[in-house]
Design an enzyme around this catalytic site. Structure first.
Site, PDB file in Angstrom:
ATOM      1  N   HIS A 161      -6.899 -55.075 -12.836  1.00 42.87           N
ATOM      2  CA  HIS A 161      -6.693 -53.972 -12.014  1.00 42.87           C
ATOM      3  C   HIS A 161      -6.258 -54.649 -10.745  1.00 42.87           C
ATOM      4  O   HIS A 161      -5.404 -54.222 -10.028  1.00 42.87           O
ATOM      5  CB  HIS A 161      -7.629 -52.821 -12.046  1.00 42.87           C
ATOM      6  CG  HIS A 161      -7.350 -51.603 -11.056  1.00 42.87           C
ATOM      7  ND1 HIS A 161      -7.020 -50.523 -11.443  1.00 42.87           N
ATOM      8  CD2 HIS A 161      -7.293 -51.581  -9.523  1.00 42.87           C
ATOM      9  CE1 HIS A 161      -6.796 -49.492 -10.299  1.00 42.87           C
ATOM     10  NE2 HIS A 161      -6.838 -50.325  -9.373  1.00 42.87           N
ATOM     11  N   GLU A 162      -7.406 -55.337 -10.112  1.00 42.59           N
ATOM     12  CA  GLU A 162      -7.341 -55.877  -8.926  1.00 42.59           C
ATOM     13  C   GLU A 162      -6.034 -56.895  -8.680  1.00 42.59           C
ATOM     14  O   GLU A 162      -5.344 -57.073  -7.706  1.00 42.59           O
ATOM     15  CB  GLU A 162      -8.517 -56.641  -8.358  1.00 42.59           C
ATOM     16  CG  GLU A 162      -9.692 -55.325  -8.490  1.00 42.59           C
ATOM     17  CD  GLU A 162      -9.480 -54.248  -7.437  1.00 42.59           C
ATOM     18  OE1 GLU A 162      -8.684 -54.374  -6.618  1.00 42.59           O
ATOM     19  OE2 GLU A 162      -9.905 -53.250  -8.036  1.00 42.59           O
ATOM     20  N   HIS A 165      -2.797 -55.289  -8.326  1.00 35.86           N
ATOM     21  CA  HIS A 165      -2.536 -54.994  -6.619  1.00 35.86           C
ATOM     22  C   HIS A 165      -1.844 -56.053  -6.100  1.00 35.86           C
ATOM     23  O   HIS A 165      -1.142 -55.954  -5.519  1.00 35.86           O
ATOM     24  CB  HIS A 165      -3.993 -54.705  -6.042  1.00 35.86           C
ATOM     25  CG  HIS A 165      -4.390 -53.304  -6.149  1.00 35.86           C
ATOM     26  ND1 HIS A 165      -3.533 -52.232  -5.796  1.00 35.86           N
ATOM     27  CD2 HIS A 165      -5.278 -53.006  -6.685  1.00 35.86           C
ATOM     28  CE1 HIS A 165      -4.052 -51.272  -6.124  1.00 35.86           C
ATOM     29  NE2 HIS A 165      -5.329 -51.336  -6.538  1.00 35.86           N
TER      30      HIS A 165
HETATM   31 ZN    ZN Z   1      -6.506 -50.178  -7.195  1.00 30.70          ZN
END
Ligand code: ZN
Length: 190
Positions: A161-162, A165
């Site tokens: 998830h990170e 980004h």
């Molecule tokens: Zn996030």
């Protein structure tokens, strides 16, 4: 410290921009950002501080979420499926070097400090297991070290998830009602 007002929200161009690598040795400016990110995830795991500062709990936060499009993020959580092993890391220039074919997803769906709208029940596919390499910064010793490892299950999901980004990708761009793989866990029936 970063507060909710400092966090970029869905629609902000910073969240859609592929981030630049952090130049090493890390500048004091970048280090301040990274320290702020780590403080956010640590502070937001403490109920009293969540109330005091009105911050939302988060297990991870990436630099573009505070408006800095550079490849670094911080994570802080316990792996509740694996003896509550703690992961607390300030990560610089990560590379995912391998991804399992096996996929999984968080059964309740993911959440993000940059996303305010409800997305409950919409699920996001993640590789069940990944290998990575990166630099990690240790603020106690003020040292930056290379690190590599393999993550599986919940930690692998948070890391991906990170990592997304840093490539300008929000989980909201990959939400589905159904996926053809097993959930990370199932809710126990009463
Ligand atoms: Zn996030």
């Amino acid at each position: 410290m970063y507060l909710m007002k400092d966090i970029t929200r869905e629609g902000n161009p910073c969240l859609e921009t592929p981030c630049e690598p952090v130049k090493l040795p890390i500048s004091s400016e970048d280090l301040n950002v990274l320290k702020g990110l780590l403080e956010y995830v640590v502070d937001s795991s403490i109920d009293d501080l969540v109330k005091k500062y009105g911050i939302r709990p988060g297990v991870g936060i990436a630099a573009p979420q505070v408006g800095v499009t550079k490849r670094m993020f911080a994570i802080n959580f316990e792996d509740f499926l694996n003896n509550n092993k703690r992961y607390c890391m300030a990560v610089i220039n990560p590379v995912i070097t391998w991804r399992s074919k096996e996929m999984t997803y968080l059964p309740g769906g993911e959440g993000c400090l940059s996303v305010d709208r409800p997305t409950d029940g919409l699920i996001t596919p993640r590789n069940y297991k990944i290998s990575y390499k990166c630099y990690v910064y240790d603020f106690r010793t003020n040292t930056c070290k290379q690190k590599s490892g393999t993550l599986e299950g919940y930690p692998a999901i948070v890391f991906q998830h990170e990592y997304d980004h840093l490539d300008g990708i929000l989980f909201t761009s990959k939400m589905y009602k159904d996926l053809d793989c097993e959930p990370l866990y199932t809710f126990e029936e009463e």
